[in-house]
Write a protein that holds these residues in place. Sequence first.
Motif, PDB file in Angstrom:
ATOM      1  N   ILE A  64     -43.406 -55.098   7.431  1.00 31.00           N
ATOM      2  CA  ILE A  64     -42.696 -53.999   8.084  1.00 31.00           C
ATOM      3  C   ILE A  64     -43.255 -53.750   9.485  1.00 31.00           C
ATOM      4  CG2 ILE A  64     -44.163 -52.185   7.121  1.00 31.00           C
ATOM      5  CD1 ILE A  64     -40.382 -51.922   7.586  1.00 31.00           C
ATOM      6  N   TRP A  65     -44.537 -54.085   9.704  1.00 31.48           N
ATOM      7  CA  TRP A  65     -45.168 -53.858  10.999  1.00 31.48           C
ATOM      8  C   TRP A  65     -44.537 -54.709  12.095  1.00 31.48           C
ATOM      9  CZ3 TRP A  65     -47.470 -49.549  11.031  1.00 31.48           C
ATOM     10  CH2 TRP A  65     -48.073 -49.072   9.879  1.00 31.48           C
ATOM     11  N   LEU A  66     -43.972 -55.848  11.728  1.00 31.01           N
ATOM     12  CA  LEU A  66     -43.259 -56.662  12.714  1.00 31.01           C
ATOM     13  C   LEU A  66     -42.045 -55.898  13.244  1.00 31.01           C
ATOM     14  CD1 LEU A  66     -42.829 -59.425  14.145  1.00 31.01           C
ATOM     15  CD2 LEU A  66     -41.342 -60.001  12.226  1.00 31.01           C
ATOM     16  N   PHE A  67     -41.300 -55.280  12.356  1.00 26.31           N
ATOM     17  CA  PHE A  67     -40.120 -54.519  12.773  1.00 26.31           C
ATOM     18  C   PHE A  67     -40.517 -53.280  13.575  1.00 26.31           C
ATOM     19  CE2 PHE A  67     -38.697 -56.796   8.955  1.00 26.31           C
ATOM     20  CZ  PHE A  67     -37.676 -57.535   9.530  1.00 26.31           C
ATOM     21  N   ILE A  68     -41.601 -52.644  13.203  1.00 27.63           N
ATOM     22  CA  ILE A  68     -42.089 -51.494  13.966  1.00 27.63           C
ATOM     23  C   ILE A  68     -42.485 -51.949  15.371  1.00 27.63           C
ATOM     24  CG2 ILE A  68     -43.967 -49.813  14.129  1.00 27.63           C
ATOM     25  CD1 ILE A  68     -43.800 -49.630  11.044  1.00 27.63           C
ATOM     26  N   GLY A  69     -43.131 -53.106  15.472  1.00 28.83           N
ATOM     27  CA  GLY A  69     -43.487 -53.648  16.778  1.00 28.83           C
ATOM     28  C   GLY A  69     -42.270 -53.938  17.633  1.00 28.83           C
ATOM     29  N   VAL A  70     -41.233 -54.501  17.024  1.00 26.49           N
ATOM     30  CA  VAL A  70     -40.006 -54.799  17.766  1.00 26.49           C
ATOM     31  C   VAL A  70     -39.361 -53.510  18.273  1.00 26.49           C
ATOM     32  CG1 VAL A  70     -37.658 -55.704  17.545  1.00 26.49           C
ATOM     33  CG2 VAL A  70     -39.584 -56.992  16.609  1.00 26.49           C
ATOM     34  N   ILE A  71     -39.332 -52.494  17.431  1.00 30.09           N
ATOM     35  CA  ILE A  71     -38.758 -51.209  17.847  1.00 30.09           C
ATOM     36  C   ILE A  71     -39.580 -50.597  18.983  1.00 30.09           C
ATOM     37  CG2 ILE A  71     -38.383 -48.820  17.087  1.00 30.09           C
ATOM     38  CD1 ILE A  71     -37.527 -50.007  14.384  1.00 30.09           C
ATOM     39  N   LEU A  72     -40.906 -50.676  18.888  1.00 26.11           N
ATOM     40  CA  LEU A  72     -41.747 -50.151  19.969  1.00 26.11           C
ATOM     41  C   LEU A  72     -41.504 -50.898  21.272  1.00 26.11           C
ATOM     42  CD1 LEU A  72     -45.161 -49.506  18.185  1.00 26.11           C
ATOM     43  CD2 LEU A  72     -43.649 -47.810  19.221  1.00 26.11           C
ATOM     44  N   VAL A  73     -41.329 -52.210  21.202  1.00 25.17           N
ATOM     45  CA  VAL A  73     -41.054 -52.988  22.410  1.00 25.17           C
ATOM     46  C   VAL A  73     -39.714 -52.569  23.013  1.00 25.17           C
ATOM     47  CG1 VAL A  73     -40.519 -55.290  23.290  1.00 25.17           C
ATOM     48  CG2 VAL A  73     -42.480 -54.960  21.794  1.00 25.17           C
ATOM     49  N   ILE A  74     -38.695 -52.440  22.178  1.00 26.57           N
ATOM     50  CA  ILE A  74     -37.368 -52.059  22.688  1.00 26.57           C
ATOM     51  C   ILE A  74     -37.409 -50.672  23.333  1.00 26.57           C
ATOM     52  CG2 ILE A  74     -35.008 -51.458  21.995  1.00 26.57           C
ATOM     53  CD1 ILE A  74     -35.281 -53.709  19.868  1.00 26.57           C
ATOM     54  N   TYR A  75     -37.973 -49.695  22.617  1.00 26.46           N
ATOM     55  CA  TYR A  75     -38.056 -48.346  23.179  1.00 26.46           C
ATOM     56  C   TYR A  75     -38.943 -48.317  24.418  1.00 26.46           C
ATOM     57  CZ  TYR A  75     -35.804 -46.239  19.091  1.00 26.46           C
ATOM     58  OH  TYR A  75     -34.925 -45.865  18.108  1.00 26.46           O
ATOM     59  N   GLY A  76     -40.051 -49.049  24.386  1.00 25.03           N
ATOM     60  CA  GLY A  76     -40.954 -49.071  25.532  1.00 25.03           C
ATOM     61  C   GLY A  76     -40.292 -49.624  26.768  1.00 25.03           C
ATOM     62  N   VAL A  77     -39.549 -50.718  26.608  1.00 20.40           N
ATOM     63  CA  VAL A  77     -38.854 -51.309  27.757  1.00 20.40           C
ATOM     64  C   VAL A  77     -37.795 -50.344  28.295  1.00 20.40           C
ATOM     65  CG1 VAL A  77     -37.270 -53.160  28.421  1.00 20.40           C
ATOM     66  CG2 VAL A  77     -39.336 -53.694  27.132  1.00 20.40           C
ATOM     67  N   LEU A  78     -37.070 -49.692  27.410  1.00 23.53           N
ATOM     68  CA  LEU A  78     -36.051 -48.735  27.859  1.00 23.53           C
ATOM     69  C   LEU A  78     -36.671 -47.551  28.598  1.00 23.53           C
ATOM     70  CD1 LEU A  78     -33.654 -48.688  24.778  1.00 23.53           C
ATOM     71  CD2 LEU A  78     -33.220 -49.682  27.023  1.00 23.53           C
ATOM     72  N   ILE A  79     -37.750 -46.994  28.047  1.00 24.30           N
ATOM     73  CA  ILE A  79     -38.401 -45.849  28.695  1.00 24.30           C
ATOM     74  C   ILE A  79     -39.043 -46.273  30.008  1.00 24.30           C
ATOM     75  CG2 ILE A  79     -40.293 -44.181  28.453  1.00 24.30           C
ATOM     76  CD1 ILE A  79     -39.612 -44.136  25.428  1.00 24.30           C
ATOM     77  N   PHE A  80     -39.689 -47.442  30.007  1.00 26.77           N
ATOM     78  CA  PHE A  80     -40.303 -47.956  31.235  1.00 26.77           C
ATOM     79  C   PHE A  80     -39.246 -48.195  32.311  1.00 26.77           C
ATOM     80  CE2 PHE A  80     -42.115 -51.465  33.796  1.00 26.77           C
ATOM     81  CZ  PHE A  80     -43.284 -50.840  34.216  1.00 26.77           C
ATOM     82  N   GLY A  81     -38.118 -48.763  31.914  1.00 25.38           N
ATOM     83  CA  GLY A  81     -37.032 -48.992  32.870  1.00 25.38           C
ATOM     84  C   GLY A  81     -36.481 -47.698  33.430  1.00 25.38           C
ATOM     85  N   ALA A  82     -36.329 -46.694  32.573  1.00 22.61           N
ATOM     86  CA  ALA A  82     -35.852 -45.395  33.053  1.00 22.61           C
ATOM     87  C   ALA A  82     -36.858 -44.767  34.014  1.00 22.61           C
ATOM     88  CB  ALA A  82     -35.602 -44.463  31.870  1.00 22.61           C
ATOM     89  N   GLY A  83     -38.143 -44.956  33.727  1.00 29.15           N
ATOM     90  CA  GLY A  83     -39.171 -44.428  34.620  1.00 29.15           C
ATOM     91  C   GLY A  83     -39.174 -45.121  35.964  1.00 29.15           C
ATOM     92  N   LEU A  84     -38.997 -46.446  35.956  1.00 33.99           N
ATOM     93  CA  LEU A  84     -38.929 -47.171  37.226  1.00 33.99           C
ATOM     94  C   LEU A  84     -37.689 -46.771  38.020  1.00 33.99           C
ATOM     95  CD1 LEU A  84     -40.082 -50.775  36.281  1.00 33.99           C
ATOM     96  CD2 LEU A  84     -41.374 -48.978  37.440  1.00 33.99           C
ATOM     97  N   TYR A  85     -36.590 -46.545  37.324  1.00 33.88           N
ATOM     98  CA  TYR A  85     -35.379 -46.086  38.012  1.00 33.88           C
ATOM     99  C   TYR A  85     -35.619 -44.717  38.655  1.00 33.88           C
ATOM    100  CZ  TYR A  85     -30.601 -44.643  38.895  1.00 33.88           C
ATOM    101  OH  TYR A  85     -29.460 -44.204  39.502  1.00 33.88           O
ATOM    102  N   ALA A  86     -36.345 -43.849  37.951  1.00 36.41           N
ATOM    103  CA  ALA A  86     -36.644 -42.529  38.508  1.00 36.41           C
ATOM    104  C   ALA A  86     -37.572 -42.641  39.716  1.00 36.41           C
ATOM    105  CB  ALA A  86     -37.264 -41.632  37.441  1.00 36.41           C
ATOM    106  N   LEU A  87     -38.424 -43.673  39.751  1.00 30.75           N
ATOM    107  CA  LEU A  87     -39.269 -43.884  40.923  1.00 30.75           C
ATOM    108  C   LEU A  87     -38.458 -44.366  42.119  1.00 30.75           C
ATOM    109  CD1 LEU A  87     -42.459 -45.642  39.484  1.00 30.75           C
ATOM    110  CD2 LEU A  87     -42.314 -43.392  40.531  1.00 30.75           C
ATOM    111  N   ILE A  88     -37.473 -45.225  41.846  1.00 28.96           N
ATOM    112  CA  ILE A  88     -36.664 -45.796  42.921  1.00 28.96           C
ATOM    113  C   ILE A  88     -35.704 -44.758  43.500  1.00 28.96           C
ATOM    114  CG2 ILE A  88     -34.875 -47.515  43.418  1.00 28.96           C
ATOM    115  CD1 ILE A  88     -36.260 -49.306  41.324  1.00 28.96           C
ATOM    116  N   SER A  89     -35.050 -44.019  42.625  1.00 28.85           N
ATOM    117  CA  SER A  89     -34.132 -42.982  43.099  1.00 28.85           C
ATOM    118  C   SER A  89     -34.455 -41.677  42.378  1.00 28.85           C
ATOM    119  CB  SER A  89     -32.680 -43.392  42.852  1.00 28.85           C
ATOM    120  OG  SER A  89     -32.408 -43.440  41.484  1.00 28.85           O
ATOM    121  N   PRO A  90     -35.447 -40.947  42.879  1.00 31.73           N
ATOM    122  CA  PRO A  90     -35.868 -39.713  42.207  1.00 31.73           C
ATOM    123  C   PRO A  90     -34.795 -38.628  42.278  1.00 31.73           C
ATOM    124  CG  PRO A  90     -37.017 -39.961  44.289  1.00 31.73           C
ATOM    125  CD  PRO A  90     -36.210 -41.207  44.081  1.00 31.73           C
TER     126      PRO A  90
END
Length: 81
Positions: free
Chosen positions: A9-35
């Motif tokens: 089950i930890w593999l699936f938890i890791g995949v979910i963390l990667v997906i959410y992390g990339v989405l949140i990181f991308g949203a944060g970078l977008y906020a840096l580019i156009s605050p």
Amino acid sequence: MHDEDQIPIWLFIGVILVIYGVLIFGAGLYALISPPPPDARVALFDLHADVWWGFFMTVIGLIYVVRFRPRHHAPRPPVHS
């Protein structure tokens, strides 16, 4: 059923963390580019928590994915008693 054939089950938890992390990181970078305008910013906007937490979640997720990835083992020869 053998434990080696099951996907942890930890593999699936890791995949979910990667997906959410990339989405949140991308949203944060977008906020840096156009605050947002100063009157629409949240408190402590300048700390960029979304960038840090997105990065942290992605790294932790990748650690889980690598650690718990399925491995294909060579079949063992039968043991004769």
